[in-house]
Design a protein around this motif. Structure first.
Motif, mmCIF file in Angstrom:
data_model
loop_
_atom_site.group_PDB
_atom_site.id
_atom_site.type_symbol
_atom_site.label_atom_id
_atom_site.label_comp_id
_atom_site.label_asym_id
_atom_site.label_seq_id
_atom_site.Cartn_x
_atom_site.Cartn_y
_atom_site.Cartn_z
ATOM 1 N N ALA A 151 -12.297 2.208 16.441
ATOM 2 C CA ALA A 151 -11.813 2.066 15.065
ATOM 3 C C ALA A 151 -10.872 3.206 14.691
ATOM 4 O O ALA A 151 -9.939 3.025 13.905
ATOM 5 C CB ALA A 151 -12.988 2.012 14.107
ATOM 6 N N ASP A 152 -11.105 4.403 15.239
ATOM 7 C CA ASP A 152 -10.228 5.539 14.930
ATOM 8 C C ASP A 152 -8.855 5.395 15.569
ATOM 9 O O ASP A 152 -7.883 5.979 15.100
ATOM 10 C CB ASP A 152 -10.866 6.844 15.408
ATOM 11 N N GLU A 153 -8.764 4.645 16.651
ATOM 12 C CA GLU A 153 -7.493 4.474 17.361
ATOM 13 C C GLU A 153 -6.661 3.317 16.804
ATOM 14 O O GLU A 153 -5.532 3.115 17.226
ATOM 15 C CB GLU A 153 -7.761 4.218 18.844
ATOM 16 N N GLN A 154 -7.199 2.567 15.851
ATOM 17 C CA GLN A 154 -6.474 1.449 15.271
ATOM 18 C C GLN A 154 -5.378 1.963 14.343
ATOM 19 O O GLN A 154 -5.482 3.044 13.774
ATOM 20 C CB GLN A 154 -7.433 0.547 14.478
ATOM 21 N N PRO A 155 -4.305 1.178 14.172
ATOM 22 C CA PRO A 155 -3.252 1.586 13.238
ATOM 23 C C PRO A 155 -3.786 1.668 11.812
ATOM 24 O O PRO A 155 -4.685 0.922 11.435
ATOM 25 C CB PRO A 155 -2.202 0.480 13.352
ATOM 26 N N HIS A 156 -3.229 2.553 11.016
ATOM 27 C CA HIS A 156 -3.657 2.693 9.631
ATOM 28 C C HIS A 156 -2.438 2.980 8.757
ATOM 29 O O HIS A 156 -1.366 3.322 9.248
ATOM 30 C CB HIS A 156 -4.695 3.809 9.494
ATOM 31 N N LEU A 157 -2.615 2.812 7.453
ATOM 32 C CA LEU A 157 -1.525 3.046 6.510
ATOM 33 C C LEU A 157 -1.152 4.518 6.476
ATOM 34 O O LEU A 157 -2.023 5.387 6.620
ATOM 35 C CB LEU A 157 -1.954 2.621 5.100
ATOM 36 N N ASP A 171 -0.131 8.121 4.723
ATOM 37 C CA ASP A 171 -0.710 8.787 3.557
ATOM 38 C C ASP A 171 0.037 8.448 2.277
ATOM 39 O O ASP A 171 -0.540 8.457 1.184
ATOM 40 C CB ASP A 171 -0.707 10.303 3.757
ATOM 41 N N PRO A 206 1.666 1.962 1.468
ATOM 42 C CA PRO A 206 2.419 0.960 2.219
ATOM 43 C C PRO A 206 3.926 1.097 1.990
ATOM 44 O O PRO A 206 4.374 1.543 0.943
ATOM 45 C CB PRO A 206 1.893 -0.367 1.672
#
Length: 122
Positions: free
Chosen positions: A52-58, A60, A63
């Motif tokens: 889950a930590d390696e997944q892409p995220h928005l 800071d 969007p």
């Protein structure tokens, strides 16, 4: 030939049909078991799935939003007195932001699709 011979012949063909269907079913079941085991071995050799930590995220900042702007073609500059332009002398994009950002809308009765039955240019 008597009736008993026909009954024996008919019953032996029925028995052969049942045996053939059973052998065919065993073959199909064995093929399915082999395919599942083969798929499990292939999956074990693959790289592990990302956590889950390696997944892409928005980011800071939140969007990224779409930007709408009117673009116009970026003309190739003329090289007066030079032989020709080289690729590094050209602009990086084929279009540029237009100075006039007012979107031209259709006026009623002034345009339309071909054969649309409108009044056209009047």
């Amino acid at each position: 030939m008597g009736t008993a011979t026909f009954v024996l012949a008919a019953s032996s063909s029925e028995v052969l049909n049942v045996i053939a269907a059973f052998v065919g079913g065993l073959f199909i079941a064995g093929a399915l078991v082999w395919a599942v085991q083969f798929g499990m071995r292939v999956r074990d050799r693959e790289l592990p799935r990302p956590t889950a930590d390696e997944q892409p995220h928005l980011p800071d900042t939140g969007p990224v939003h779409e930007v709408r702007e009117i673009r116009e073609p970026d003309e190739v500059p003329h090289a007066h007195g030079k032989e020709r332009l080289l690729p590094h002398e050209l602009h990086h994009a084929g279009s540029k932001r237009s100075d006039d950002q007012h979107r031209r809308r259709w006026l009623p009765g002034k345009s339309g699709s071909f054969g649309g039955g409108g009044l056209g240019h009047g």
